[in-house]
Design a protein around this motif. Sequence first.
Motif, mmCIF file in Angstrom:
data_model
loop_
_atom_site.group_PDB
_atom_site.id
_atom_site.type_symbol
_atom_site.label_atom_id
_atom_site.label_comp_id
_atom_site.label_asym_id
_atom_site.label_seq_id
_atom_site.Cartn_x
_atom_site.Cartn_y
_atom_site.Cartn_z
ATOM 1 N N PRO A 65 -88.737 31.207 -41.388
ATOM 2 C CA PRO A 65 -89.344 32.191 -43.048
ATOM 3 C C PRO A 65 -90.483 32.325 -42.712
ATOM 4 N N SER A 66 -91.084 30.320 -43.235
ATOM 5 C CA SER A 66 -92.428 29.896 -43.407
ATOM 6 C C SER A 66 -93.333 29.830 -41.675
ATOM 7 N N LEU A 67 -92.447 29.467 -40.592
ATOM 8 C CA LEU A 67 -93.163 29.533 -39.712
ATOM 9 C C LEU A 67 -93.793 31.361 -39.037
ATOM 10 N N ALA A 68 -92.909 31.894 -39.432
ATOM 11 C CA ALA A 68 -93.170 33.131 -39.291
ATOM 12 C C ALA A 68 -93.672 33.798 -40.052
ATOM 13 N N GLU A 69 -94.310 32.768 -41.356
ATOM 14 C CA GLU A 69 -94.969 33.316 -41.614
ATOM 15 C C GLU A 69 -96.277 33.162 -41.517
ATOM 16 N N GLU A 70 -96.690 32.312 -41.710
ATOM 17 C CA GLU A 70 -98.004 31.903 -40.472
ATOM 18 C C GLU A 70 -98.292 32.577 -39.539
ATOM 19 N N PHE B 48 -93.749 48.240 -15.092
ATOM 20 C CA PHE B 48 -92.603 47.441 -16.092
ATOM 21 C C PHE B 48 -93.753 46.639 -17.255
ATOM 22 N N ALA B 49 -94.942 46.830 -17.390
ATOM 23 C CA ALA B 49 -95.133 46.797 -18.901
ATOM 24 C C ALA B 49 -95.216 47.682 -19.937
ATOM 25 N N ALA B 50 -94.865 48.863 -18.763
ATOM 26 C CA ALA B 50 -94.577 49.724 -20.807
ATOM 27 C C ALA B 50 -92.875 48.771 -20.722
ATOM 28 N N ALA B 51 -92.254 48.894 -19.758
ATOM 29 C CA ALA B 51 -90.532 48.741 -20.577
ATOM 30 C C ALA B 51 -90.994 47.240 -20.903
ATOM 31 N N THR B 52 -91.579 46.320 -20.496
ATOM 32 C CA THR B 52 -91.428 44.906 -21.612
ATOM 33 C C THR B 52 -91.801 45.562 -23.151
ATOM 34 N N ASP B 53 -92.339 46.745 -23.662
ATOM 35 C CA ASP B 53 -93.991 46.973 -24.597
ATOM 36 C C ASP B 53 -92.703 47.740 -25.284
ATOM 37 N N ALA B 54 -91.366 48.430 -24.749
ATOM 38 C CA ALA B 54 -90.413 48.285 -25.927
ATOM 39 C C ALA B 54 -89.206 47.426 -25.608
ATOM 40 N N LEU B 55 -89.369 46.955 -25.347
ATOM 41 C CA LEU B 55 -88.288 45.803 -25.623
ATOM 42 C C LEU B 55 -88.960 44.983 -26.785
ATOM 43 N N PHE B 56 -90.362 44.877 -27.065
ATOM 44 C CA PHE B 56 -90.665 44.782 -28.609
ATOM 45 C C PHE B 56 -90.438 45.609 -28.896
ATOM 46 N N GLN B 57 -91.093 46.587 -28.958
ATOM 47 C CA GLN B 57 -90.629 47.641 -30.010
ATOM 48 C C GLN B 57 -89.190 47.486 -31.041
ATOM 49 N N LEU B 58 -87.776 46.914 -29.663
ATOM 50 C CA LEU B 58 -86.787 46.906 -30.573
ATOM 51 C C LEU B 58 -86.841 45.873 -31.739
ATOM 52 N N ALA B 59 -87.508 44.976 -31.364
ATOM 53 C CA ALA B 59 -87.380 43.685 -32.445
ATOM 54 C C ALA B 59 -87.464 44.385 -34.113
ATOM 55 N N PRO B 60 -86.357 42.846 -34.463
ATOM 56 C CA PRO B 60 -86.026 43.623 -36.389
ATOM 57 C C PRO B 60 -87.104 43.461 -37.148
ATOM 58 N N GLU B 61 -86.863 44.050 -37.675
ATOM 59 C CA GLU B 61 -88.315 44.241 -38.770
ATOM 60 C C GLU B 61 -87.918 44.060 -40.283
ATOM 61 N N ALA B 62 -88.518 43.075 -40.688
ATOM 62 C CA ALA B 62 -88.075 41.573 -42.131
ATOM 63 C C ALA B 62 -89.307 41.880 -42.760
ATOM 64 N N ASP B 63 -88.621 41.818 -44.569
ATOM 65 C CA ASP B 63 -89.759 41.951 -45.291
ATOM 66 C C ASP B 63 -90.203 40.687 -45.202
ATOM 67 N N PRO B 64 -91.565 40.191 -44.906
ATOM 68 C CA PRO B 64 -92.264 38.917 -45.585
ATOM 69 C C PRO B 64 -92.175 38.453 -46.204
ATOM 70 N N PRO B 65 -91.987 37.307 -46.990
ATOM 71 C CA PRO B 65 -92.408 36.543 -48.555
ATOM 72 C C PRO B 65 -92.802 37.533 -49.343
ATOM 73 N N ALA B 66 -92.195 37.232 -50.533
ATOM 74 C CA ALA B 66 -93.966 37.949 -52.034
ATOM 75 C C ALA B 66 -94.649 37.121 -51.337
ATOM 76 N N GLY B 67 -95.662 37.610 -52.126
ATOM 77 C CA GLY B 67 -97.338 37.313 -51.875
ATOM 78 C C GLY B 67 -97.950 37.270 -50.202
#
Lengths: 219, 230
Positions: A65-70, B48-67
């Motif tokens: 997480p800390s590296l990912a934030e960076e 192929f680049a468009a297909a690669t971009d589509a793969l990146f769009q599958l990446a997970p979202e996550a809440d970054p740490p507070a602050g």
Amino acid sequence: MTRAIGIAVPDVPPGVATSQAPSDTRSDENLLGAMALNDEGAAIALIRRYQRRLFGLALGIVSDPSLAEEIAQEALIRVWKHAPVYDVRRGSVTTWVLTITRNLSIDALRMRRSIPVEPDDLIALGLASREPDPEDAAELSDASGRVHRALQTIPPEQRQALLLSAYYGLTAEEISERESIPLGTAKTRIRAALIKVRAALAPIDEEDLVQMKEQGRDE
Amino acid sequence: MSETTTTCTAVRLAAAELALGILVGSERAAVLAHLETCAECRAEVQSFAAATDALFQLAPEADPPAGFEVRLLARRAEAERENQPEAPAVIRSLDSRRARPRRMRALLAAAAVVLLGAGVGVGSLVSGGTSQPRLAEVRTAELSWHGADLGDVVVTPGNPSWVFMSVQDGSYAGWVRCVVTENGRAVTVGRFLLHDGYGGWAVPLSVSPGAVSGARLELDDGTTVAAATL
């Protein structure tokens, strides 16, 4: 969905704007254009729009997480810095910012010489939590769904090779060593898998669409 | 399609790896060279680049740490206070330097006149002779970025007219691209090497000097590192 993150005013450095509308409906390209003119509100809007995706992508790759934030912060700083020279002809803003993040993550990963998450786990995690942008939800979810379905139908060894290269930047040679397979086989697996993803993105032929609708009416 | 079918076949076999950003070394160089002249193979890579971009769009979202946002803004604000240290290297560490005397620009202009008039140095490269410009007709401008004075631009009249550029205060070492605004249009006139932030060069212009309204230096990725308005 963009998570609302409160800005603690006492922590904000002098000169940094803190009052923001909860959401900004401007397009990514418009936000970048405004950022180039030192519109800090536009920059914050873009940060809020992308921070979950960038942090999520980085976290998925480096599992720290800390590296990912960076990494996510560095990516956004670079986007901010290069906003004046962003060229829309090179691709979408989404592709641009995700590529920056992916490349930074791979650089960080190469320094550690390890892959913390199995590629299939990353995708499974991602698809479970993926929330499309409201702006292009229908199109994106449709495209993502088709790519996801394509990935599921790809033979596991091909999928593994593709994800190792796409998310972890492994070359065909590195995959060949990691999987103990000939170099030519690694190359073939990568290419075959990406061809299937590409095919999943191909627009549906108009005639096929009409035929599908007619079949639907007949049934 | 360019060159031979075999070459195209080889390039297309490598197109997926190029789009994924994992093609390296001489193989990558060979593919890129081929793409310069082959539209069909470029289209293959783009798909192929468009297909690669589509793969990146599958990446997970996550809440970054507070602050996260606060720290990012603080980082940006700190960079601003430090005269943008994240900016291209050519303008780094300039805040600690004093502005160069304005007479430097006049000296460069005079040097340009002398060089052209004497037919030595850059002037000797001109075929068919060079008419000597008068100093009063020479146009000069400060080459700067974000308020930092980095060097000078001098445009001389004559046929041909010349643009001289001099960078004296950067810390960047490497190639930069010189782009001149001619009749409102950006035209790349050459690529030049900076050694430890210092460099000077001259190129003949294909338009009249009055048509030149500006000049700038860019890195290969298009980032502007210095600009001048004439």
